[in-house]
Scaffold this motif. Structure first.
Motif, PDB file in Angstrom:
ATOM      1  N   ARG A 239      -2.195  13.139   9.707  1.00 38.41           N
ATOM      2  CA  ARG A 239      -3.032  12.831  10.869  1.00 38.41           C
ATOM      3  C   ARG A 239      -2.227  12.182  11.976  1.00 38.41           C
ATOM      4  O   ARG A 239      -2.524  12.376  13.148  1.00 38.41           O
ATOM      5  CB  ARG A 239      -4.230  11.967  10.471  1.00 38.41           C
ATOM      6  CG  ARG A 239      -3.914  10.594   9.944  1.00 38.41           C
ATOM      7  CD  ARG A 239      -5.096   9.985   9.213  1.00 38.41           C
ATOM      8  NE  ARG A 239      -6.170   9.615  10.129  1.00 38.41           N
ATOM      9  CZ  ARG A 239      -7.382   9.240   9.730  1.00 38.41           C
ATOM     10  NH1 ARG A 239      -7.660   9.208   8.439  1.00 38.41           N
ATOM     11  NH2 ARG A 239      -8.305   8.912  10.579  1.00 38.41           N
ATOM     12  N   ASP A 240      -1.182  11.432  11.617  1.00 32.12           N
ATOM     13  CA  ASP A 240      -0.357  10.850  12.665  1.00 32.12           C
ATOM     14  C   ASP A 240       0.494  11.930  13.335  1.00 32.12           C
ATOM     15  O   ASP A 240       0.726  11.883  14.539  1.00 32.12           O
ATOM     16  CB  ASP A 240       0.513   9.733  12.091  1.00 32.12           C
ATOM     17  CG  ASP A 240      -0.337   8.535  11.627  1.00 32.12           C
ATOM     18  OD1 ASP A 240      -1.315   8.202  12.328  1.00 32.12           O
ATOM     19  OD2 ASP A 240      -0.031   7.970  10.585  1.00 32.12           O
TER      20      ASP A 240
ATOM     21  N   SER B 180       2.856   3.672  14.109  1.00 28.93           N
ATOM     22  CA  SER B 180       1.469   3.254  14.371  1.00 28.93           C
ATOM     23  C   SER B 180       1.114   2.045  13.508  1.00 28.93           C
ATOM     24  O   SER B 180       0.397   1.140  13.955  1.00 28.93           O
ATOM     25  CB  SER B 180       0.487   4.418  14.149  1.00 28.93           C
ATOM     26  OG  SER B 180       0.475   4.819  12.809  1.00 28.93           O
TER      27      SER B 180
ATOM     28  N   VAL C 286      -4.993   2.665  10.623  1.00 31.65           N
ATOM     29  CA  VAL C 286      -6.228   2.307   9.906  1.00 31.65           C
ATOM     30  C   VAL C 286      -5.923   1.382   8.729  1.00 31.65           C
ATOM     31  O   VAL C 286      -6.586   0.355   8.533  1.00 31.65           O
ATOM     32  CB  VAL C 286      -6.962   3.578   9.399  1.00 31.65           C
ATOM     33  CG1 VAL C 286      -8.167   3.200   8.544  1.00 31.65           C
ATOM     34  CG2 VAL C 286      -7.384   4.455  10.566  1.00 31.65           C
ATOM     35  N   LEU C 287      -4.919   1.746   7.956  1.00 28.42           N
ATOM     36  CA  LEU C 287      -4.592   0.934   6.782  1.00 28.42           C
ATOM     37  C   LEU C 287      -3.981  -0.400   7.189  1.00 28.42           C
ATOM     38  O   LEU C 287      -4.245  -1.437   6.559  1.00 28.42           O
ATOM     39  CB  LEU C 287      -3.673   1.718   5.834  1.00 28.42           C
ATOM     40  CG  LEU C 287      -4.377   2.913   5.172  1.00 28.42           C
ATOM     41  CD1 LEU C 287      -3.366   3.842   4.505  1.00 28.42           C
ATOM     42  CD2 LEU C 287      -5.402   2.447   4.146  1.00 28.42           C
TER      43      LEU C 287
ATOM     44  N   ALA D  92       7.624  11.991  -2.738  1.00 32.80           N
ATOM     45  CA  ALA D  92       8.782  11.085  -2.853  1.00 32.80           C
ATOM     46  C   ALA D  92       8.817  10.357  -4.192  1.00 32.80           C
ATOM     47  O   ALA D  92       9.786   9.656  -4.479  1.00 32.80           O
ATOM     48  CB  ALA D  92       8.759  10.062  -1.714  1.00 32.80           C
TER      49      ALA D  92
ATOM     50  N   ALA E 214       5.725   8.795  12.874  1.00 30.15           N
ATOM     51  CA  ALA E 214       4.526   8.430  13.636  1.00 30.15           C
ATOM     52  C   ALA E 214       3.630   7.483  12.844  1.00 30.15           C
ATOM     53  O   ALA E 214       2.973   6.612  13.415  1.00 30.15           O
ATOM     54  CB  ALA E 214       3.748   9.690  14.024  1.00 30.15           C
ATOM     55  N   THR E 215       3.603   7.646  11.520  1.00 35.84           N
ATOM     56  CA  THR E 215       2.823   6.748  10.665  1.00 35.84           C
ATOM     57  C   THR E 215       3.435   5.350  10.667  1.00 35.84           C
ATOM     58  O   THR E 215       2.732   4.335  10.757  1.00 35.84           O
ATOM     59  CB  THR E 215       2.774   7.306   9.231  1.00 35.84           C
ATOM     60  OG1 THR E 215       2.078   8.558   9.257  1.00 35.84           O
ATOM     61  CG2 THR E 215       2.068   6.356   8.281  1.00 35.84           C
TER      62      THR E 215
ATOM     63  N   ALA F 257       1.417   6.338   3.472  1.00 36.56           N
ATOM     64  CA  ALA F 257       2.035   7.630   3.745  1.00 36.56           C
ATOM     65  C   ALA F 257       1.415   8.303   4.959  1.00 36.56           C
ATOM     66  O   ALA F 257       1.967   9.267   5.481  1.00 36.56           O
ATOM     67  CB  ALA F 257       1.892   8.550   2.529  1.00 36.56           C
ATOM     68  N   ASP F 258       0.274   7.827   5.396  1.00 38.62           N
ATOM     69  CA  ASP F 258      -0.464   8.450   6.503  1.00 38.62           C
ATOM     70  C   ASP F 258      -1.497   7.419   6.955  1.00 38.62           C
ATOM     71  O   ASP F 258      -1.717   6.413   6.284  1.00 38.62           O
ATOM     72  CB  ASP F 258      -1.153   9.729   6.007  1.00 38.62           C
ATOM     73  CG  ASP F 258      -1.578  10.651   7.149  1.00 38.62           C
ATOM     74  OD1 ASP F 258      -1.215  10.396   8.310  1.00 38.62           O
ATOM     75  OD2 ASP F 258      -2.280  11.639   6.870  1.00 38.62           O
ATOM     76  N   ALA F 259      -2.120   7.699   8.085  1.00 39.34           N
ATOM     77  CA  ALA F 259      -3.186   6.815   8.573  1.00 39.34           C
ATOM     78  C   ALA F 259      -2.682   5.388   8.733  1.00 39.34           C
ATOM     79  O   ALA F 259      -3.338   4.420   8.348  1.00 39.34           O
ATOM     80  CB  ALA F 259      -4.391   6.854   7.618  1.00 39.34           C
ATOM     81  N   GLY F 260      -1.511   5.260   9.327  1.00 42.29           N
ATOM     82  CA  GLY F 260      -0.835   3.965   9.430  1.00 42.29           C
ATOM     83  C   GLY F 260      -1.662   2.890  10.109  1.00 42.29           C
ATOM     84  O   GLY F 260      -1.728   1.754   9.628  1.00 42.29           O
TER      85      GLY F 260
ATOM     86  N   ILE G 288       5.671   4.058   2.840  1.00 37.28           N
ATOM     87  CA  ILE G 288       6.592   4.796   1.980  1.00 37.28           C
ATOM     88  C   ILE G 288       7.613   5.521   2.859  1.00 37.28           C
ATOM     89  O   ILE G 288       7.288   5.966   3.956  1.00 37.28           O
ATOM     90  CB  ILE G 288       5.820   5.770   1.068  1.00 37.28           C
ATOM     91  CG1 ILE G 288       6.725   6.402   0.003  1.00 37.28           C
ATOM     92  CG2 ILE G 288       5.143   6.873   1.859  1.00 37.28           C
ATOM     93  CD1 ILE G 288       6.859   5.563  -1.227  1.00 37.28           C
ATOM     94  N   CYS G 289       8.833   5.635   2.345  1.00 41.05           N
ATOM     95  CA  CYS G 289       9.890   6.249   3.144  1.00 41.05           C
ATOM     96  C   CYS G 289       9.577   7.690   3.504  1.00 41.05           C
ATOM     97  O   CYS G 289      10.096   8.209   4.496  1.00 41.05           O
ATOM     98  CB  CYS G 289      11.221   6.155   2.407  1.00 41.05           C
ATOM     99  SG  CYS G 289      11.239   6.933   0.784  1.00 41.05           S
ATOM    100  N   ALA G 290       8.741   8.351   2.727  1.00 40.63           N
ATOM    101  CA  ALA G 290       8.400   9.750   3.004  1.00 40.63           C
ATOM    102  C   ALA G 290       7.387   9.879   4.137  1.00 40.63           C
ATOM    103  O   ALA G 290       7.088  10.994   4.566  1.00 40.63           O
ATOM    104  CB  ALA G 290       7.830  10.410   1.748  1.00 40.63           C
TER     105      ALA G 290
ATOM    106  N   TYR H 280       4.805  15.437   1.980  1.00 42.80           N
ATOM    107  CA  TYR H 280       4.923  14.649   3.205  1.00 42.80           C
ATOM    108  C   TYR H 280       6.387  14.497   3.530  1.00 42.80           C
ATOM    109  O   TYR H 280       7.192  14.285   2.636  1.00 42.80           O
ATOM    110  CB  TYR H 280       4.420  13.226   2.941  1.00 42.80           C
ATOM    111  CG  TYR H 280       3.051  12.969   3.429  1.00 42.80           C
ATOM    112  CD1 TYR H 280       1.967  13.207   2.605  1.00 42.80           C
ATOM    113  CD2 TYR H 280       2.838  12.492   4.714  1.00 42.80           C
ATOM    114  CE1 TYR H 280       0.691  12.962   3.058  1.00 42.80           C
ATOM    115  CE2 TYR H 280       1.556  12.245   5.158  1.00 42.80           C
ATOM    116  CZ  TYR H 280       0.488  12.479   4.325  1.00 42.80           C
ATOM    117  OH  TYR H 280      -0.773  12.232   4.769  1.00 42.80           O
TER     118      TYR H 280
ATOM    119  N   LEU I 203       0.812  -1.227   0.000  1.00 42.78           N
ATOM    120  CA  LEU I 203       0.000   0.000   0.000  1.00 42.78           C
ATOM    121  C   LEU I 203       0.839   1.267   0.000  1.00 42.78           C
ATOM    122  O   LEU I 203       0.302   2.362  -0.170  1.00 42.78           O
ATOM    123  CB  LEU I 203      -0.940   0.013   1.210  1.00 42.78           C
ATOM    124  CG  LEU I 203      -2.097  -0.981   1.187  1.00 42.78           C
ATOM    125  CD1 LEU I 203      -3.009  -0.741   2.384  1.00 42.78           C
ATOM    126  CD2 LEU I 203      -2.897  -0.857  -0.111  1.00 42.78           C
ATOM    127  N   LYS I 204       2.156   1.149   0.248  1.00 36.93           N
ATOM    128  CA  LYS I 204       3.017   2.345   0.293  1.00 36.93           C
ATOM    129  C   LYS I 204       2.372   3.431   1.166  1.00 36.93           C
ATOM    130  O   LYS I 204       2.183   4.575   0.746  1.00 36.93           O
ATOM    131  CB  LYS I 204       3.281   2.884  -1.113  1.00 36.93           C
ATOM    132  CG  LYS I 204       3.999   1.908  -2.038  1.00 36.93           C
ATOM    133  CD  LYS I 204       4.288   2.524  -3.406  1.00 36.93           C
ATOM    134  CE  LYS I 204       5.107   1.616  -4.307  1.00 36.93           C
ATOM    135  NZ  LYS I 204       4.423   0.372  -4.708  1.00 36.93           N
TER     136      LYS I 204
END
Lengths: 218, 218
Positions: free
Chosen positions: B140-141, A98, A72-73, B90, A94-95, A67-70, A88-90, B115, A64-65
């Protein structure tokens, strides 16, 4: 040095297209990757659940790469049977953490996909946060632009392995490329179209295996 | 200075959940964002096509945060009616430009989602490649970790706008935050849960609008 695993990247645009690939390849590889394109097309939970139902013993990676919302995904794919998920490395640390917390709860793991700009000092932070898998990716668009595997790539993979990462390698790999990685403790070699589009995909997977056997004795 | 648009980020984990939000908000906002979580859950083509069918006049953004395979993913969403699609900062430039080429063919556009680590010299390259929209994202994280909007964020948004980017801003925005951006030519303000979880989502959208009206006269 453990023998590298072999991973098929399923980047078809439909689940049925992907299953026509796994039918001939699932027994020849260690890791089934629910690719970004496939997950975007069909929904990640649907894809992961179908692969888990069909191949209960395989390692299944949800690419999924993130990037946010770690969290949930991560919950979305680990709850359906994923073994690993990429971030994703970017992504902010915190993502990653989590996502890692959720992965751990399912005895799964997180892999950091290395794209574009990243630094070894970031990589130290990832390790310090407990993330130990990375994917060194020569992107398909970069490939299309004519970039090839070279000493710069191999040196970075070696350095990441020396730091303590389990590193997978991907991007236009063919069996003939495997020898380039001799002496590096690669976690997985990842191939997509070079496997799925081969005249005999299972035989092509075995060609990868034979090269791996030549250069890694565990 | 054009008035900023208002965008709802649909990050529900099911299409039905998202449609229960759009039912009360679609007439109050300019842009419907098929969020990363929603696209991962239900498949991007499915989500984009449903939104386009229901809301033929809305701007629809597919927030795929594309890192690779730019043209395949762009074709997947623009062919179903997306207006814009995000790529992650990225991503290799080749990914951005291949996505942009497909977007252009559909009279759509690409937005770069900012990001983690990125630089203004990269931003110059994006502009030189013809990419003129960016999303400044307080993740969000990162929010959950307690980071708030500050002068550092606002300064970067201003600088991107001065360079020539149409910049959207997102990350925990409430109507009370809008004043912080006064004087900056923001393209869109993006809100998710602060709109969808409000006691009266449509009234909360109007509260955003009233703040925008106060600080931007076009």
């Amino acid at each position: 040095m453990n023998k590298p695993l072999l991973q098929i990247a399923l980047d078809q645009t439909s689940l049925s297209g992907a299953l026509s690939v796994t039918r001939s390849l699932a027994n020849e590889v260690d890791v089934l990757e629910a690719g970004t394109i496939l997950c975007a097309a069909e929904g990640a939970p649907n894809v992961v659940a179908a692969l888990r139902a069909l191949y209960p013993a395989s390692i299944i990676l949800a690419d999924l790469k993130v990037a946010d919302a770690g969290s949930v995904l991560a919950e979305m794919v680990f709850s359906r049977g994923a073994t690993w998920m990429t971030v994703i490395c970017a992504a902010p640390l915190a993502t990653m953490t989590s996502a890692k917390t959720v992965a751990d709860a399912y005895n799964g793991d997180i892999q950091i996909e290395l794209y574009g700009e990243w630094t070894f000092s970031q990589a130290e932070e990832w390790l310090a946060a407990g993330i130990t898998q990375a994917i060194y990716h020569r992107g398909r668009d970069a490939q299309a632009a004519g970039q090839t595997w070279g000493e710069a790539d191999l040196g970075k993979i070696r350095k990441l392995a020396d730091m303590g990462f389990a590193v997978s390698a991907t991007g236009g790999l063919s069996p003939a490329d495997i020898q380039l990685f001799a002496g590096i403790p690669v976690k997985c070699f990842i191939a997509g179209r070079s496997l799925s589009d081969a005249p005999d995909p299972a035989e092509e997977a075995r060609a990868f295996r034979r090269e791996i056997e030549k250069y890694w004795q565990s």
